[in-house]
Design an enzyme around this catalytic site. Structure first.
Site, PDB file in Angstrom:
ATOM      1  N   GLY A  50      53.168  21.368  23.659  1.00 20.13           N
ATOM      2  CA  GLY A  50      53.068  21.911  22.314  1.00 20.13           C
ATOM      3  C   GLY A  50      51.767  22.646  22.056  1.00 20.13           C
ATOM      4  O   GLY A  50      51.567  23.165  20.965  1.00 20.13           O
ATOM      5  N   CYS A  51      50.895  22.685  23.048  1.00 22.17           N
ATOM      6  CA  CYS A  51      49.630  23.411  22.916  1.00 22.17           C
ATOM      7  C   CYS A  51      49.739  24.730  23.663  1.00 22.17           C
ATOM      8  O   CYS A  51      50.263  24.774  24.774  1.00 22.17           O
ATOM      9  CB  CYS A  51      48.473  22.598  23.500  1.00 22.17           C
ATOM     10  N   VAL A  52      49.262  25.791  23.054  1.00 21.53           N
ATOM     11  CA  VAL A  52      49.261  27.088  23.719  1.00 21.53           C
ATOM     12  C   VAL A  52      48.257  27.072  24.870  1.00 21.53           C
ATOM     13  O   VAL A  52      48.533  27.560  25.954  1.00 21.53           O
ATOM     14  CB  VAL A  52      48.935  28.224  22.719  1.00 21.53           C
ATOM     15  N   SER A  53      47.109  26.483  24.646  1.00 21.47           N
ATOM     16  CA  SER A  53      46.095  26.333  25.692  1.00 21.47           C
ATOM     17  C   SER A  53      46.481  25.169  26.595  1.00 21.47           C
ATOM     18  O   SER A  53      47.326  24.349  26.251  1.00 21.47           O
ATOM     19  CB  SER A  53      44.723  26.030  25.075  1.00 21.47           C
TER      20      SER A  53
END
Length: 135
Positions: A50-53
């Site tokens: 769920g994190c772009v990074s």
């Protein structure tokens, strides 16, 4: 110190920062202070979905107490991890699972982060609370 007092300290720290440029810099600086994250845990099992990074989170249990380590390949998410670890690492399962991170809204992160960073931040919170719940 319990999670409420730790969150109140964070809120107090942010009161002294006058604008969001200063707040972002403070968040970045906090990330630079994180303990080195062991390379062997930079894997899919420790990656926060769920994190772009790229964000990794690891937990070690000492009885009912959970100690977290985290890292990211991006500056702001790394600082956000630092804030979450300040609140939740070293706490017992019940305290972690039952205490929402109200400091996020109190210091204005919800309104001042990009939507993708906000989603990533809450993905980190969900992961921490899932670990505390034994999931």
């Amino acid at each position: 110190m319990n999670t409420k007092k730790l969150q109140d300290e964070i809120i107090e720290d942010f009161k002294y920062l006058e604008n969001w440029e200063d707040k972002y810099q403070y968040i970045i600086d906090l990330g630079k202070e994180l303990a080195p994250f062991p390379e062997q845990f930079r894997d899919e099992a420790h990656k926060v979905k769920g994190c772009v990074s790229q964000v990794w989170l690891r937990a070690e249990e000492d009885g009912n107490i959970i100690h977290f380590q985290g890292d990211s390949d991006a500056h702001i998410p790394k600082g956000l991890i630092s804030l979450l670890l300040r609140v939740y690492s070293g706490q017992n399962r019940e305290e972690i699972a039952s205490t929402p991170p109200y400091f996020i809204e109190e210091i204005g992160l919800g309104q001042n982060l990009t939507p993708s960073r906000t989603n990533g931040l809450y993905s980190m919170v969900k992961r921490i609370q899932a670990i505390a719940a034994g999931n």
